[in-house]
Design a protein around this motif. Structure first.
Motif: not given
Length: 484
Positions: A25, A34, A50, A2-3, A28
């Protein structure tokens, strides 16, 4: 993995940090999961959990945690840094200019109307005077200039660059964004950071808009015949109940009827589905009560799930949720629409589009519960990330050049090049096929992006044909919304 999205919160405009974080978001989400949180909450080592981090420096000189600066400089994860406070990072490492190949010099407040990316000039609102970071030096053997800001006199300077693990963007790319904007370059840069192996492809969508019981069946059939002959699958957004609460279009006599009362329109809708069309639910009545919201109280003119008015300068101003708004109220509207489709002998659509792309947070929750997909652009409100009471007076809208799962939790099919409007209205200029084609051309910078349009059937077939042929000539392949 994830980010991680970090954002600023302090200062008079601190709420914008959350707004920009929501937009980051949303983009992303194209690449996976995220998490978003204020930058001030960062603790040492978090970055390692991450795949990448996006930091949005919206507040000048907000203190960035030393732990974050240290982790960025360690170089173990890709970092996208937007705008302010880059000086805190460079101060943390005296060797930064030689290690990364560049150093900042200060904000350039020249008039910049374009950002050149992949050889394409993307637009930038020239009234945006916040400034763009300029540089004391850039060593192109160590740093790659990804995009350049183009001043009014034609001179250029780096707008975004990358060295080692750090991608730096010299302004907030979400501010003042429109359909041909430099925002598109950031939507594409995220592929470099989060999915670098993504192959290039360009797909297009057509959505026939604002079809109700009052539609002209002949116009619908003509649209279907053309798109079928061109082998273009399409969607049709339908509000199944027509209301002219004030008799605006009926000599002062109110009207209210549903699809079941207009068998010719129902027959035309079936004809459209037989020729590649998919029906989308577009609200129930596409208007609200007997109010001018903001125009007439008639279907297709007005908002259904949000209040609006036209001010003295002829701008449409959003006022907030409608009286009585709640998730239950929005669900009742959706249920009413579903019953109207059923009464007309039509299958209830499985995709939803909010009329005029506007709704409250509870309304979005209702749509998410009832539909696996939306097909629109969203509004995003203060405190949806931060927590607490949602503030509908502070919000931003966003379009997407590819599908996302937005912060409302809905999978969103993109609509990003707009629609044909032969005449100017509410301070918006006319938009003709050439404008949509130009938007599609600029969207080619997004390596796995879309050119998704909407079109009103009362405009006839010619504008539609021009747009479809122009977009197809750019190399886009038309697909059905169900294939997104």
């Amino acid at each position: 993995m994830g980010t991680l999205i970090l954002y600023d919160t302090t200062g008079a405009w601190g709420w914008l940090g959350e707004q920009y974080a929501m937009q980051a978001a949303n983009l992303a989400s194209r690449f996976g999961t995220w998490q978003a949180r204020p930058g001030s909450t960062y603790t040492a080592g978090q970055l390692a959990g991450y795949a990448a981090v996006i930091y949005i420096g919206s507040t000048y000189d907000e203190q960035v945690p030393t732990a974050f600066l240290t982790d960025v400089l360690a170089g173990t994860r890709p970092v996208v840094w937007m705008y302010n406070n880059i000086w805190q990072l460079t101060a943390q490492s005296p060797a930064f200019p030689t290690t990364y190949g560049w150093n900042w010099s200060g904000f350039d407040t020249s008039t910049v109307g374009a950002v050149r990316y992949k050889g394409t000039d993307l637009t930038r609102y020239t009234g945006n005077a916040a400034g763009i970071m300029d540089y004391a030096a850039v060593d192109t053997t160590r740093a790659t200039v990804l995009a350049e800001a183009v001043r009014g006199d034609g001179t250029r300077f780096p707008w975004a660059l990358r060295a080692r693990n750090l991608t730096y963007i010299g302004e907030i790319p979400f501010a003042y964004a429109d359909m041909t904007d430099r925002y598109l370059s950031v939507a594409d840069v995220l592929f470099d950071v989060l999915a670098p192996q993504t192959p290039t492809r360009h797909r297009a969508l057509v959505r026939i808009e604002d079809v109700g019981p009052d539609a002209d069946p002949a116009e619908l059939r003509a649209i279907a015949d053309y798109l079928s002959s061109a082998r273009v699958p399409f969607s049709v957004t339908v509000y199944p109940r027509y209301v002219d609460a004030n008799g605006t279009y009926n000599n002062g006599v109110a009207q209210d009827y549903s699809l079941a009362a207009r068998p010719d329109v129902v027959s035309a809708l079936r004809y459209m589905t037989q020729r590649g069309g998919t029906l989308i639910m577009h609200g129930w009545t596409h208007q609200f009560s007997n109010a001018a919201n903001p125009y007439s109280g008639a279907s297709a003119d007005d908002f259904e799930f949000f209040r609006a008015h036209v001010d003295a300068q002829d701008n449409v101003v959003y006022d907030g949720p409608v009286p009585g708004d709640s998730q239950a109220w929005a669900t009742s509207r959706i249920n009413g629409a579903a019953a109207a489709f059923t009464a007309a002998g039509l299958a209830v659509p499985t995709v939803f589009e909010f009329p005029h792309y506007a709704a409250s947070a509870p309304d979005y929750a209702a749509a998410r519960t009832k539909f696996p997909r939306r097909y629109d652009r969203g509004l995003y409100f203060r405190n949806q990330l931060a927590g607490g009471t949602v503030d509908h007076t502070k919000y931003g809208g966003q379009f997407f050049p590819y599908p996302v799962t937005d912060i409302h939790g809905s999978f969103v099919i993109p609509e990003n090049i707009g629609n044909v409007e032969p005449a100017a209205f509410n301070n918006h200029p006319a938009r003709l096929p050439a404008d949509l084609i130009d938007a599609a051309r600029r969207n080619l910078v997004v390596r796995d992006g879309y050119a998704s349009m909407s079109y009103h059937p009362y405009l006839g077939v010619d504008y539609l044909r021009q747009t479809v042929e122009g977009v197809r000539a750019l190399g886009y392949s038309f697909i059905a919304a169900s294939a997104v």
